[in-house]
Write an enzyme that holds these catalytic residues in place. Structure first.
Site, PDB file in Angstrom:
ATOM      1  N   ALA A  12       0.751  -1.194  -0.100  1.00 38.45           N
ATOM      2  CA  ALA A  12      -0.048   0.104   0.032  1.00 38.45           C
ATOM      3  C   ALA A  12       0.877   1.258   0.084  1.00 38.45           C
ATOM      4  CB  ALA A  12      -1.128  -0.022   1.186  1.00 38.45           C
ATOM      5  N   ALA A  34      10.058   0.479   8.902  1.00 42.97           N
ATOM      6  CA  ALA A  34      10.971   0.107  10.223  1.00 42.97           C
ATOM      7  C   ALA A  34      11.965  -1.025   9.636  1.00 42.97           C
ATOM      8  CB  ALA A  34       9.906  -0.731  11.070  1.00 42.97           C
ATOM      9  N   CYS A  43       4.232 -12.136  -0.150  1.00 44.41           N
ATOM     10  CA  CYS A  43       3.656 -13.511  -0.641  1.00 44.41           C
ATOM     11  C   CYS A  43       4.879 -14.342  -1.459  1.00 44.41           C
ATOM     12  CB  CYS A  43       2.485 -13.051  -1.666  1.00 44.41           C
ATOM     13  SG  CYS A  43       1.320 -12.055  -1.311  1.00 44.41           S
ATOM     14  N   ASP A 282      -3.203  -3.931   4.680  1.00 43.68           N
ATOM     15  CA  ASP A 282      -3.584  -4.561   5.652  1.00 43.68           C
ATOM     16  C   ASP A 282      -4.009  -4.205   7.094  1.00 43.68           C
ATOM     17  OD1 ASP A 282      -3.294  -6.631   3.580  1.00 43.68           O
ATOM     18  OD2 ASP A 282      -1.134  -7.553   4.794  1.00 43.68           O
ATOM     19  N   TYR A 427     -10.838 -19.889 -27.249  1.00 42.13           N
ATOM     20  CA  TYR A 427     -10.846 -21.284 -27.038  1.00 42.13           C
ATOM     21  C   TYR A 427      -9.692 -21.835 -28.289  1.00 42.13           C
ATOM     22  CZ  TYR A 427     -12.436 -25.747 -29.190  1.00 42.13           C
ATOM     23  OH  TYR A 427     -11.958 -27.231 -29.600  1.00 42.13           O
ATOM     24  N   TRP A 435     -17.342 -24.227 -25.243  1.00 42.91           N
ATOM     25  CA  TRP A 435     -18.034 -23.483 -23.966  1.00 42.91           C
ATOM     26  C   TRP A 435     -16.819 -23.703 -23.050  1.00 42.91           C
ATOM     27  CZ3 TRP A 435     -21.994 -20.793 -24.259  1.00 42.91           C
ATOM     28  CH2 TRP A 435     -23.136 -20.959 -25.223  1.00 42.91           C
TER      29      TRP A 435
END
Length: 463
Positions: A12, A34, A43, A282, A427, A435
């Site tokens: 952020a 810090a 992550c 967060d 596709y 589909w």
């Protein structure tokens, strides 16, 4: 020139700083953090610890030089200890103990979250670790490389716990994963959680669910983990991964109001109740598009968006955070598991007439080699047809993330389940079907909804 100060240099904070520099290059921008690791991919820590990412430096989204070239000032190794809103000033202490005061015209608090500390005896013992920041990963990595552990107990069956079970197994450790809930990965349906547990077991991980861990103790050169009912396991290393809590104490001490689960309360412009102070990431509560209320749902993707909004508004913009859908995906060995929107139980609790259809098909045309099964759960409102959520489980090479993103996009635009069939999706036989599985699952939901509605009508006539 105006000066905007960010407290926190992760997703952020850096997103806010970059947006400010894009919009108003003349603005002075400072990021205070810090530690010495701005804009690192938290992550990615499990993949560094697994050895798949050999050099921790590669986890940096941008190097410090990259950030400085953007015209952003960095105050690394400075921990903010107080905010004085009346003086518009932040007090920080450097790693050498020096106290400094930093003035601001606008302040963006992006202090993130900290690891949840469970009520378990022995968390301070050598060999017991949490995993949230770069420093945590270095401590775990040092243990792995210098102590040569052969076994590990992971407490917590959420995203970090699952990824670390994969990572430590890849490093050759014998892993036991302990979870309090009846299934692992409780953010998805229990049937998916059971499949994930089976995948863990297929790769040698011992899975113990429904266990309340009570204590960790030193035992014959190892660590003994005990819990109820009847759980005892010894290991060389223990990792505790039971969630996160917002790091909001600094903001609260400055008079910033807290909201959901102790997170900083913000409006959709990411403004707090204190003039000239914004917050993102967060540490804040998050607007949920479907629930139309604030929740605490810390995600890196959300933090990036909120930071961008806060940065834009701090320099005179009028951007609104459009909300979260809780879209997430995780890889566990050969599986990928994803979700977006609401699970059926969450939808019912929110007042929807929820209906879920389970559907299974192949991730691409089965005549092309390598086809893998996809398991899809679609949840919608059986009265209005509105799409409410989806979950997908399949092989990690089976485009699971792409397909959950289709559902997430449909949710963002308030589409019905039936309208998914109208999408013009790509596709080719090695990758999909005429589909797409997303559309086949949607059609299965429509069929089930039609049968359910017909049954309700027939029942009403009979009464």
């Amino acid at each position: 020139m105006p000066h905007v100060l960010m407290i926190g240099g992760s997703d952020a904070g850096i997103s806010a700083a970059l947006r400010i520099r894009e919009l108003t290059p003349e603005t002075d921008v400072t990021v205070m953090l810090a530690d010495d690791f701005p804009n690192f991919s938290i992550c990615g820590l499990p993949f560094y610890l697994s050895g798949e990412v050999a050099d921790w430096r590669n986890l940096a989204h941008r190097t410090q030089d990259d950030i400085l070239r953007e015209g952003i000032q960095l105050m690394t190794n400075h921990r903010a200890v107080a905010i004085a809103p009346d003086q518009q000033q932040v007090t920080a202490i450097s790693s050498t103990g020096q106290q400094v005061q930093v003035p601001y015209d606008k302040l963006i608090i992006s202090t993130g979250a900290t690891s949840r500390i469970p009520r378990i005896a022995g968390l301070d013992l050598p060999g017991v670790y949490f995993l949230r920041w770069m420093g945590d990963s270095f401590r775990v990595h040092d243990h792995l490389t210098t102590q040569n552990p052969k076994s590990a107990v992971i407490i917590g069956g959420g995203y970090i716990g699952l990824e670390m079970a994969d990572a430590l197994t890849l490093r050759g450790l014998s892993v036991t994963l302990v979870e309090h809930s009846p299934t692992v990965l409780k953010t998805v349906h229990s049937s998916f959680g059971e499949r994930v547990a089976q995948e863990l077991q297929n790769h040698g991980v011992t899975v113990a669910t429904g266990i309340s861990v009570e204590g960790i103790a030193a035992y014959q050169g190892q660590l003994r983990v005990t819990g109820s009912p009847n759980f005892v396991e010894t290991a060389d290393l223990v990792l505790v991964a039971v969630g996160a809590v917002p790091a909001a104490e600094l903001a609260q001490a400055a008079g910033v109001a807290l909201g959901t689960q102790g997170a900083i309360q913000v409006n959709r412009r990411m403004e707090t109740n204190v003039p000239h102070i914004y917050a993102a990431g967060d540490c804040v509560e998050t607007w949920h598009r479907l629930l139309q209320k604030c929740v605490y749902l810390p995600l890196g993707t959300t933090a990036h968006k909120q930071g961008r909004v806060a940065g834009e508004n701090a320099v005179g913009g009028d951007r609104h955070f459009e909300g979260t859908l809780g879209t997430q995906v995780v890889k566990v060995f050969d599986l990928a598991i994803a979700r977006t929107g609401l699970r059926e139980a969450e939808a019912v609790e929110a007042g929807y007439a929820a209906l879920t259809a389970d559907f299974e098909t192949w991730d691409h045309k089965v005549y092309y080699p390598g086809a893998q099964p996809l398991h899809i759960r679609v949840t919608g409102d059986r009265h209005t047809g509105q799409l409410l959520g989806a979950q997908i489980l399949g092989h990690y090479q089976g485009e699971v993330a792409k397909r959950i993103d289709i559902f997430a996009t449909a949710l963002f635009h308030n589409m019905t389940v039936a309208q998914l069939s109208d999408l013009d999706l790509s596709y080719t036989p090695p990758l999909s079907s005429p589909w797409d599985p997303v559309q086949m699952a949607a059609q299965a939901w429509v069929r089930q909804s039609t049968r359910t509605t017909a049954g309700e009508k027939a029942g009403a006539i009979a009464r």
